[in-house]
Every structure is written in C-alpha cells, then in structure tokens.
Design an enzyme around this catalytic site. Structure first.
Site, short mmCIF file in Angstrom:
data_model
loop_
_atom_site.label_atom_id
_atom_site.label_comp_id
_atom_site.label_asym_id
_atom_site.label_seq_id
_atom_site.Cartn_x
_atom_site.Cartn_y
_atom_site.Cartn_z
N THR A 95 41.71 34.30 46.15
CA THR A 95 42.15 34.33 44.76
C THR A 95 41.49 33.19 44.00
OG1 THR A 95 43.95 33.91 43.18
CG2 THR A 95 44.33 33.13 45.40
N ASP A 119 42.88 31.82 41.69
CA ASP A 119 43.98 30.93 41.25
C ASP A 119 44.24 29.78 42.22
OD1 ASP A 119 44.22 32.88 39.31
OD2 ASP A 119 45.96 33.85 40.24
N GLY A 129 49.87 38.90 46.73
CA GLY A 129 50.44 40.25 46.72
C GLY A 129 49.99 41.06 47.93
N LEU A 131 35.46 36.83 32.98
CA LEU A 131 34.18 36.19 33.32
C LEU A 131 34.38 35.24 34.50
CD1 LEU A 131 32.75 35.37 29.78
CD2 LEU A 131 31.89 37.06 31.42
N ARG A 145 35.12 20.23 15.31
CA ARG A 145 36.24 21.17 15.48
C ARG A 145 37.06 20.86 16.73
NH1 ARG A 145 32.83 26.72 14.39
NH2 ARG A 145 33.34 26.92 12.18
N GLY A 162 43.31 41.62 42.66
CA GLY A 162 42.21 41.35 41.73
C GLY A 162 40.98 40.86 42.48
N ARG A 198 36.02 35.80 37.08
CA ARG A 198 36.09 36.52 38.36
C ARG A 198 34.82 37.27 38.69
NH1 ARG A 198 41.81 39.43 37.95
NH2 ARG A 198 40.50 41.23 38.36
O1 F6P Z 1 45.27 36.42 40.25
C1 F6P Z 1 44.02 36.44 39.68
C2 F6P Z 1 44.08 36.72 38.22
O2 F6P Z 1 42.77 36.67 37.71
C3 F6P Z 1 45.00 35.79 37.41
O3 F6P Z 1 44.43 34.54 37.19
C4 F6P Z 1 45.23 36.61 36.18
O4 F6P Z 1 46.47 36.29 35.56
C5 F6P Z 1 45.28 38.02 36.72
O5 F6P Z 1 44.58 38.01 37.95
C6 F6P Z 1 44.66 39.04 35.80
O6 F6P Z 1 44.84 40.30 36.34
P1 F6P Z 1 44.16 41.63 35.77
O7 F6P Z 1 42.75 41.63 36.26
O8 F6P Z 1 44.95 42.72 36.36
O9 F6P Z 1 44.23 41.55 34.28
#
Ligand code: F6P
Length: 362
Positions: free
Chosen positions: A138, A140, A117, A285, A175, A11, A287
C-alpha cells in the site's frame, strides 16, 4: 511444493509486478514449482478465465511496469459481496465457493499481495483452512508488523517532486500552494514528502489542526519577507473542530472515499491570510507508473521471501521488513493495530525542529 497461486488485491501500488516477477522466478527456478495467476483479486478464483498460468515468459520485462498484469479489485470481498437479485441489491457470501475453487486448483499455497483489506480477507480464508501467505502492499504505509509497505517510497517520491514544482510557481507568484496527498487515515506520505520537499505546513490525520496555527505560520513567513508558503495536506487531515472530508460516501460494505480537504484548506487560508491561494490534488498520480529503485528492491525481496515461506509451509504469515531484514510475522498480529505516524518519532520531532507547522500548538 508443486503449485502456488498468487493474486493482487485492493488499490494498485507501484511494485506489484516486481513482486509477481520475483515470486514466479523463485517458484520456477528454485523450487521447480508451477505458479498460477489469479485475475482481479479474489474474483479470479470464481470467474470464468480468472486463472492464468504465470511462467518466466509472462513476467519477462515487467519489473519497471506500474499497475499489475493480473488486474486488481478493491470492491471484491468474497465474504460480503453486493449483487443485484430480483431487482434488489443484496449482500451475499461467496467465500465457500472460493474455498472449493482453490481446492480444485490443488495449490499448496496462495500468495496474497494486498493492503489491509485484502490481507484481512486472506486471514479469514486462512481461518477457513486456506494456506495463505501475505505480502504487504500500500502506498499508505499503514500496515502493522512491517517497517515499510511497498509502493510507499514511490508515492513519496512523486509527491516530493510535486512539492518541488509547486515551490517555483509559488515563489514566482507569491502564493500559498496547497497540495492534497493520499494516505487514508495515516499521514506517512504527507509527512515524508513534506519533509523531503521542504513544506512549511504539514497536516496529517494524527494531529488535528487549528486554522489559527496555520495562518500564524504563513503570516509569520510574510513578516520575515517570504511571501509564499507550501501547505501539504493529507486527505485524512481534519480541523480540531471539524470532521473528515469525503468525496464519496461509503456504506456497510464499501469504504467511503476521502478527498476535498485540500480545497477547504485553500479556501479558508485565502480568506484568513489575504494571500492568493491555489490547490493541487495529486490523486492517483501517486499510485501510477514505475516503482523507484527502493520499491523494486523491496518487492523483489518480498516476492522471493513469500515463496520461501510457502515452501516452508509457514502459512498464515506475512513477509515484512524489520530494520534492514525481510522477515515474517503473523498475519493476524500485523493486522490488529494499523500503523499510524508515531507522534514521538524523530521524524515528527525533526519536522518541528525545521520549523514545519503541523497546525497545532507544538
Ligand atoms: O489505500 C490506497 C489509497 O490510494 C488511499 O490512499 C486512498 O484513499 C484510496 O486508496 C483511494 O482509493 P480509490 O482508488 O478507490 O479511489
């Protein structure tokens, strides 16, 4: 060192282009080395037109640009590739084809800019004799061996801004606002953004929650005269008595896609608190777009350091930030234990000290 190849896999994350730029500048200007770009992850090695020259001209102006000029693929494992053969789906191993394509390119090294990965695949190629260097990418932040992966800081800033914006509308309408964030099995984005944005509840994969604890926190705020709450939910969070929520199932080759826990949390809280509740899923958003100053700074250092590692023939290694210094660490060691939020860390303690609930008893 005469020639290097570089690819971006998995990703995308803000800062990929900044790594490419730094690697090319260092390779060309310091080592007089040619650098080849591999398009769309490992696929580019074996697909027509998959190799492109990357010179100073190609990387000019890309420092602030999101995405990757090389393209990427997060379903491109050459060791287990799904193809359609004779009308049937088959899994084939094209890794030997990739190895011989790399040999033909006569590169001294391959820089792999990827998450766990793509870096695991890099390690497998290293074991097959390919000289690889890794760069941990990443949003994450879940890769071991490094304090920070690039892309994380940008994602946290985007999430924090979303929390700021949700605050004003939450307060006006009295809310409960639920914000679902990415992060896969790690709660770093939710934890950092939640603290930075002043969330009232943060739900992360590392701390399975109870509905009662969240409801108690929100109703306690109501008793004290505050009729809105901000609940940040990591996509990998789950209740103690429930499982992960997926938006797309996986199989033995493709990982499943998480997503949907935010809606469940919102639906349950609306019923259990009696307060009007809304959900926002921030999704990709987090990423997209331009990297923060921190990520540009980190990516520039990672890209340059990766080329220096290749020049020193330190293959099978990954650049890493440890403390304030960019160092290198074994690729395999970095991948053995994925990084997760340390429940003993001062960050978690700080959240608790500030009265943020993790939906547990703590
Ligand atoms: O690993 C990065 C990530 O953005 C995760 O946070 C998320 O679960 C996943 O990739 C989403 O992947 P895709 O872009 O394939 O939906």
């Amino acid at each position: 060192m005469k020639r290097l190849a570089i690819l971006t896999g998995g990703g995308d994350a803000p800062g990929l282009n900044a790594v490419l730029r730094a690697a090319v500048k260092t390779a060309v200007q310091v080592y007089g080395c040619e650098i080849l770009g591999v398009r769309n992850g490992y696929d580019g090695f074996i697909e027509p037109g998959g190799i492109v020259p990357l010179g100073l001209k190609e990387v000019r102006g890309i420092l602030p640009r999101g995405g990757t000029i090389l393209g990427t693929a997060n379903r491109g494992n050459p060791f287990a590739r799904k193809v359609e053969q004779d009308g049937e789906e088959q899994v084939i191993d094209v890794s030997d084809q990739v190895v011989s394509a790399i040999k033909k390119l006569k590169v001294d090294g391959v820089i792999v800019v990827g998450g766990d990965g793509s870096l695991r695949i890099a390690q497998e190629f290293y074991e097959k004799g390919v000289p690889v260097v890794g760069v941990p990418k990443t949003i994450d932040n879940d890769i071991g061996g490094t304090d920070v992966t690039f892309g994380f800081d940008t994602a946290v800033n985007i999430a924090m801004e979303a929390i700021d914006r949700l605050h004003t509308t939450a307060e006006s309408h009295h809310r409960v606002m639920v914000l679902e964030l990415m992060g896969w099995d790690a709660g770093f984005i939710a934890l950092h953004a939640g603290i930075s944005g002043g969330a009232d509840v943060i739900l992360i994969p590392e701390i399975p929650f109870t509905w009662q604890a969240i409801v108690d926190k929100i109703l306690d705020r109501v008793r004290r005269g505050t009729y809105f709450s901000i609940v940040v939910v990591s996509e990998g969070a789950r209740p103690r008595d429930g499982g992960l929520v997926y938006r797309q199932a996986g199989d033995e080759i493709y990982a499943p896609r998480l997503g949907g826990i935010g809606q469940q949390v919102a639906d349950t809280l609306q019923i259990d608190t009696g307060l009007e509740t809304r959900v926002t899923v921030l999704g990709h958003l987090q990423r997209g777009g331009s990297p923060t100053a921190f990520d540009r700074w980190l990516c520039s250092r990672y890209g340059a350091a990766a080329v220096r590692l290749a020049a020193e023939e330190k293959y099978g290694r990954m650049v890493a930030l440890q403390g304030t210094e960019v160092v290198d660490t074994g690729l395999q060691e970095a991948l053995v234990v994925p990084k997760r939020v340390n429940l003993e860390s001062d960050a978690v303690q700080t959240a608790r000290d500030l009265g943020i609930s993790f939906g547990d008893a703590g």
